[in-house]
Design a protein around this motif. Structure first.
Motif, PDB file in Angstrom:
ATOM      1  N   UNK A 117      -4.433  82.998  33.682  1.00  0.00           N
ATOM      2  CA  UNK A 117      -5.113  82.023  34.534  1.00  0.00           C
ATOM      3  C   UNK A 117      -4.679  82.252  35.967  1.00  0.00           C
ATOM      4  N   UNK A 118      -5.572  81.927  36.894  1.00  0.00           N
ATOM      5  CA  UNK A 118      -5.214  81.988  38.309  1.00  0.00           C
ATOM      6  C   UNK A 118      -4.273  80.835  38.640  1.00  0.00           C
ATOM      7  N   UNK A 119      -3.291  81.113  39.456  1.00  0.00           N
ATOM      8  CA  UNK A 119      -2.447  80.063  40.011  1.00  0.00           C
ATOM      9  C   UNK A 119      -3.102  79.605  41.319  1.00  0.00           C
ATOM     10  N   UNK A 120      -2.661  78.486  41.881  1.00  0.00           N
ATOM     11  CA  UNK A 120      -3.192  78.094  43.200  1.00  0.00           C
ATOM     12  C   UNK A 120      -2.981  79.199  44.247  1.00  0.00           C
ATOM     13  N   UNK A 121      -1.832  79.872  44.181  1.00  0.00           N
ATOM     14  CA  UNK A 121      -1.566  80.991  45.084  1.00  0.00           C
ATOM     15  C   UNK A 121      -2.545  82.144  44.811  1.00  0.00           C
ATOM     16  N   UNK A 122      -2.875  82.372  43.540  1.00  0.00           N
ATOM     17  CA  UNK A 122      -3.828  83.410  43.165  1.00  0.00           C
ATOM     18  C   UNK A 122      -5.231  83.110  43.672  1.00  0.00           C
ATOM     19  N   UNK A 123      -5.614  81.856  43.612  1.00  0.00           N
ATOM     20  CA  UNK A 123      -6.927  81.458  44.124  1.00  0.00           C
ATOM     21  C   UNK A 123      -6.977  81.671  45.638  1.00  0.00           C
ATOM     22  N   UNK A 124      -5.898  81.322  46.310  1.00  0.00           N
ATOM     23  CA  UNK A 124      -5.809  81.540  47.761  1.00  0.00           C
ATOM     24  C   UNK A 124      -5.880  83.042  48.070  1.00  0.00           C
ATOM     25  N   UNK A 125      -5.159  83.855  47.303  1.00  0.00           N
ATOM     26  CA  UNK A 125      -5.172  85.307  47.477  1.00  0.00           C
ATOM     27  C   UNK A 125      -6.569  85.869  47.239  1.00  0.00           C
ATOM     28  N   UNK A 126      -7.247  85.365  46.228  1.00  0.00           N
ATOM     29  CA  UNK A 126      -8.615  85.797  45.942  1.00  0.00           C
ATOM     30  C   UNK A 126      -9.514  85.527  47.147  1.00  0.00           C
ATOM     31  N   UNK A 127      -9.434  84.333  47.702  1.00  0.00           N
ATOM     32  CA  UNK A 127     -10.273  83.981  48.858  1.00  0.00           C
ATOM     33  C   UNK A 127      -9.956  84.864  50.063  1.00  0.00           C
ATOM     34  N   UNK A 128      -8.675  85.147  50.277  1.00  0.00           N
ATOM     35  CA  UNK A 128      -8.274  86.023  51.396  1.00  0.00           C
ATOM     36  C   UNK A 128      -8.828  87.429  51.185  1.00  0.00           C
ATOM     37  N   UNK A 129      -8.619  87.982  49.988  1.00  0.00           N
ATOM     38  CA  UNK A 129      -9.108  89.336  49.703  1.00  0.00           C
ATOM     39  C   UNK A 129     -10.632  89.397  49.791  1.00  0.00           C
ATOM     40  N   UNK A 130     -11.274  88.383  49.272  1.00  0.00           N
ATOM     41  CA  UNK A 130     -12.741  88.327  49.302  1.00  0.00           C
ATOM     42  C   UNK A 130     -13.233  88.390  50.744  1.00  0.00           C
ATOM     43  N   UNK A 131     -12.599  87.628  51.597  1.00  0.00           N
ATOM     44  CA  UNK A 131     -12.968  87.596  53.010  1.00  0.00           C
ATOM     45  C   UNK A 131     -12.671  88.953  53.680  1.00  0.00           C
ATOM     46  N   UNK A 132     -11.502  89.517  53.416  1.00  0.00           N
ATOM     47  CA  UNK A 132     -11.105  90.779  54.046  1.00  0.00           C
ATOM     48  C   UNK A 132     -11.932  91.967  53.556  1.00  0.00           C
ATOM     49  N   UNK A 133     -12.283  91.975  52.276  1.00  0.00           N
ATOM     50  CA  UNK A 133     -12.974  93.129  51.708  1.00  0.00           C
ATOM     51  C   UNK A 133     -14.478  93.122  51.954  1.00  0.00           C
ATOM     52  N   UNK A 134     -15.047  91.976  52.238  1.00  0.00           N
ATOM     53  CA  UNK A 134     -16.506  91.913  52.395  1.00  0.00           C
ATOM     54  C   UNK A 134     -17.029  92.937  53.406  1.00  0.00           C
TER      55      UNK A 134
END
Length: 153
Positions: A117-134
């Motif tokens: 499962x994603x942790x709150x930190x993992x969800x934050x990391x996902x959003x950061x990576x999503x933004x950076x990689x787009x």
């Protein structure tokens, strides 16, 4: 049984033929290794660049295990990308070590399947990576289209 009709008159002729065959074998082997390296480098674009973000994306949909993640990626890409669990499980362990996911055994005594499962930190990391990689993914798509057009016009 095959009948081979070799016309070797001397031992030297046989040795020359062995050498020729050996050189031909080495050349073919080098070609195969080059092709394999090219396939691996193309595969690394996916495994090193896209797999981590896509695994995090899959986990935003809910807890699941590594095998199911591989199947979901295969299903979502219509079978065009089928990552191996041999690449997913080490990634999940790394994500777990980094605190982005948490893994829990379905039965702590039997340890049959581990669900992540994603942790709150993992969800934050996902959003950061999503933004950076787009922008990088968009740029890669443009480059692929240009190259495709150049080669296959």
């Amino acid at each position: 049984m095959d009948n081979f009709n070799y016309n070797f008159s001397t031992i030297e002729d046989i040795k020359e033929e062995e050498q020729r065959i050996h050189e031909e074998y080495k050349k073919k082997l080098a070609e195969l290794k080059k092709i394999q390296k090219e396939k691996e480098s193309v595969g690394q674009v996916f495994t090193k660049g896209l797999l981590p973000i896509y695994v995090l994306h899959i986990l935003t949909m809910g807890p699941t295990n590594g095998n199911d993640i591989a199947h979901k990626i295969g299903s979502r890409t219509n079978g065009l990308w089928l990552p191996s669990t041999g690449g997913i499980y080490p990634l999940l362990k790394k994500l777990e070590k980094d605190g982005f996911v948490v893994g829990e055994w379905d039965d702590p005594k039997k340890k049959f399947q581990k669900f992540y499962s994603l942790t709150p930190l993992g969800l934050k990391e996902y959003e950061i990576r999503k933004h950076l990689l787009k922008p990088r993914i968009e740029e890669a798509l443009r480059v692929f289209k240009i190259i495709y057009k150049d080669i296959y016009k």
